[in-house]
Design a protein around this motif. Structure first.
Motif, PDB file in Angstrom:
ATOM      1  N   TYR A  86      -4.740  -3.573   2.223  1.00 30.34           N
ATOM      2  CA  TYR A  86      -5.500  -4.827   2.258  1.00 30.34           C
ATOM      3  C   TYR A  86      -5.043  -5.763   1.148  1.00 30.34           C
ATOM      4  O   TYR A  86      -4.789  -6.950   1.384  1.00 30.34           O
ATOM      5  CB  TYR A  86      -7.004  -4.552   2.131  1.00 30.34           C
ATOM      6  CG  TYR A  86      -7.787  -5.818   1.918  1.00 30.34           C
ATOM      7  CD1 TYR A  86      -8.011  -6.694   2.975  1.00 30.34           C
ATOM      8  CD2 TYR A  86      -8.255  -6.168   0.652  1.00 30.34           C
ATOM      9  CE1 TYR A  86      -8.692  -7.886   2.778  1.00 30.34           C
ATOM     10  CE2 TYR A  86      -8.936  -7.357   0.449  1.00 30.34           C
ATOM     11  CZ  TYR A  86      -9.154  -8.207   1.510  1.00 30.34           C
ATOM     12  OH  TYR A  86      -9.815  -9.385   1.316  1.00 30.34           O
ATOM     13  N   MET A  87      -4.947  -5.239  -0.064  1.00 31.63           N
ATOM     14  CA  MET A  87      -4.567  -6.080  -1.197  1.00 31.63           C
ATOM     15  C   MET A  87      -3.151  -6.639  -1.017  1.00 31.63           C
ATOM     16  O   MET A  87      -2.893  -7.802  -1.340  1.00 31.63           O
ATOM     17  CB  MET A  87      -4.697  -5.304  -2.507  1.00 31.63           C
ATOM     18  CG  MET A  87      -6.151  -4.994  -2.863  1.00 31.63           C
ATOM     19  SD  MET A  87      -6.322  -3.945  -4.327  1.00 31.63           S
ATOM     20  CE  MET A  87      -6.071  -5.170  -5.624  1.00 31.63           C
ATOM     21  N   ALA A  88      -2.253  -5.829  -0.495  1.00 28.98           N
ATOM     22  CA  ALA A  88      -0.878  -6.295  -0.258  1.00 28.98           C
ATOM     23  C   ALA A  88      -0.852  -7.377   0.816  1.00 28.98           C
ATOM     24  O   ALA A  88      -0.093  -8.349   0.711  1.00 28.98           O
ATOM     25  CB  ALA A  88       0.017  -5.127   0.135  1.00 28.98           C
ATOM     26  N   SER A  89      -1.669  -7.213   1.835  1.00 26.37           N
ATOM     27  CA  SER A  89      -1.658  -8.165   2.954  1.00 26.37           C
ATOM     28  C   SER A  89      -2.227  -9.529   2.583  1.00 26.37           C
ATOM     29  O   SER A  89      -1.918 -10.523   3.234  1.00 26.37           O
ATOM     30  CB  SER A  89      -2.423  -7.596   4.144  1.00 26.37           C
ATOM     31  OG  SER A  89      -3.812  -7.564   3.867  1.00 26.37           O
ATOM     32  N   GLY A 135      -9.768   6.178   0.316  1.00 28.77           N
ATOM     33  CA  GLY A 135      -8.912   5.332   1.120  1.00 28.77           C
ATOM     34  C   GLY A 135      -8.039   4.428   0.286  1.00 28.77           C
ATOM     35  O   GLY A 135      -7.996   3.225   0.529  1.00 28.77           O
ATOM     36  N   SER A 136      -7.374   4.979  -0.702  1.00 32.54           N
ATOM     37  CA  SER A 136      -6.534   4.138  -1.556  1.00 32.54           C
ATOM     38  C   SER A 136      -5.430   3.464  -0.753  1.00 32.54           C
ATOM     39  O   SER A 136      -5.017   2.356  -1.089  1.00 32.54           O
ATOM     40  CB  SER A 136      -5.946   4.942  -2.709  1.00 32.54           C
ATOM     41  OG  SER A 136      -5.077   5.950  -2.248  1.00 32.54           O
ATOM     42  N   ILE A 181      -9.605   8.743  -7.599  1.00 33.72           N
ATOM     43  CA  ILE A 181     -10.652   9.506  -6.910  1.00 33.72           C
ATOM     44  C   ILE A 181     -10.128  10.108  -5.615  1.00 33.72           C
ATOM     45  O   ILE A 181     -10.457  11.245  -5.273  1.00 33.72           O
ATOM     46  CB  ILE A 181     -11.887   8.622  -6.669  1.00 33.72           C
ATOM     47  CG1 ILE A 181     -12.562   8.305  -8.014  1.00 33.72           C
ATOM     48  CG2 ILE A 181     -12.863   9.286  -5.708  1.00 33.72           C
ATOM     49  CD1 ILE A 181     -13.608   7.225  -7.949  1.00 33.72           C
ATOM     50  N   SER A 182      -9.279   9.369  -4.901  1.00 33.07           N
ATOM     51  CA  SER A 182      -8.716   9.870  -3.645  1.00 33.07           C
ATOM     52  C   SER A 182      -7.898  11.133  -3.848  1.00 33.07           C
ATOM     53  O   SER A 182      -7.711  11.919  -2.921  1.00 33.07           O
ATOM     54  CB  SER A 182      -7.816   8.809  -3.000  1.00 33.07           C
ATOM     55  OG  SER A 182      -8.557   7.698  -2.617  1.00 33.07           O
ATOM     56  N   SER A 183      -7.396  11.318  -5.049  1.00 30.63           N
ATOM     57  CA  SER A 183      -6.533  12.459  -5.330  1.00 30.63           C
ATOM     58  C   SER A 183      -7.254  13.578  -6.069  1.00 30.63           C
ATOM     59  O   SER A 183      -6.641  14.551  -6.465  1.00 30.63           O
ATOM     60  CB  SER A 183      -5.334  11.980  -6.156  1.00 30.63           C
ATOM     61  OG  SER A 183      -4.377  12.994  -6.263  1.00 30.63           O
ATOM     62  N   THR A 184      -8.557  13.438  -6.262  1.00 27.02           N
ATOM     63  CA  THR A 184      -9.284  14.475  -6.998  1.00 27.02           C
ATOM     64  C   THR A 184     -10.492  14.958  -6.225  1.00 27.02           C
ATOM     65  O   THR A 184     -10.389  15.825  -5.388  1.00 27.02           O
ATOM     66  CB  THR A 184      -9.726  13.970  -8.394  1.00 27.02           C
ATOM     67  OG1 THR A 184     -10.460  12.761  -8.245  1.00 27.02           O
ATOM     68  CG2 THR A 184      -8.559  13.751  -9.314  1.00 27.02           C
ATOM     69  N   ILE A 185     -11.640  14.388  -6.504  1.00 29.09           N
ATOM     70  CA  ILE A 185     -12.901  14.970  -6.083  1.00 29.09           C
ATOM     71  C   ILE A 185     -13.390  14.579  -4.697  1.00 29.09           C
ATOM     72  O   ILE A 185     -14.231  15.260  -4.140  1.00 29.09           O
ATOM     73  CB  ILE A 185     -14.016  14.658  -7.098  1.00 29.09           C
ATOM     74  CG1 ILE A 185     -14.155  13.149  -7.264  1.00 29.09           C
ATOM     75  CG2 ILE A 185     -13.721  15.335  -8.431  1.00 29.09           C
ATOM     76  CD1 ILE A 185     -15.283  12.709  -8.161  1.00 29.09           C
TER      77      ILE A 185
END
Length: 141
Positions: free
Chosen positions: A32-35, A25-26, A17-21
């Motif tokens: 966050y997931m990495a941390s 905040g990918s 979604i961040s790259s389209t419409i």
């Protein structure tokens, strides 16, 4: 389905979604997931890169479809017209910068508008997005 798998699909959708419409905040989701240390970094990077690349290719496809029906001056915003000129004069490798905020989507749209080679565009876009996500993951692990 395991929660980790669901979370990876959510990251994928966020990146798509961040790259389209819509602006998204990918990067923040990945950071966050990495941390948290709860996920394999490789899985996070793959999910984000694939989602964001497929979203960019959707934008590329929209550019290709729009070019068939509408003249540049009537359809494209000033930002997209500028991106079109940039991609036209600087070539295929400008798509590497499709990860940049604001101008990245316009570059992908311009690549499709100009009918740049699909497979080459895909590889260059994916490489740029992979590099961005590698840096983000590295910063937050």
């Amino acid at each position: 389905m395991q929660q980790a798998t669901v979370d990876l699909w959510e990251l994928f959708l966020s990146a798509f979604i961040s790259s389209t419409i819509a602006p998204g905040g990918s990067e923040a989701v990945l950071a966050y997931m990495a941390s948290t240390g709860s996920y394999r970094i490789e899985n996070l990077i793959v999910a984000a890169t694939v989602g964001n690349t497929l979203g960019a290719m959707t934008t590329w496809g929209l550019g290709m479809l729009a070019a068939r029906k509408y003249p540049v001056a009537t359809l494209l915003s000033a930002e997209k017209q500028k991106a079109l000129v940039t991609v036209k004069t600087r070539g295929l490798w400008t798509l590497f910068f499709s990860w940049l905020p604001v101008v990245g989507d316009a570059l992908c749209f311009a690549g499709g508008w100009l009918r740049l080679p699909l497979f080459s565009a895909f590889l260059i876009i994916m490489f740029g997005k992979l590099c961005r996500y590698l840096v983000i993951a590295w910063l937050f692990i």
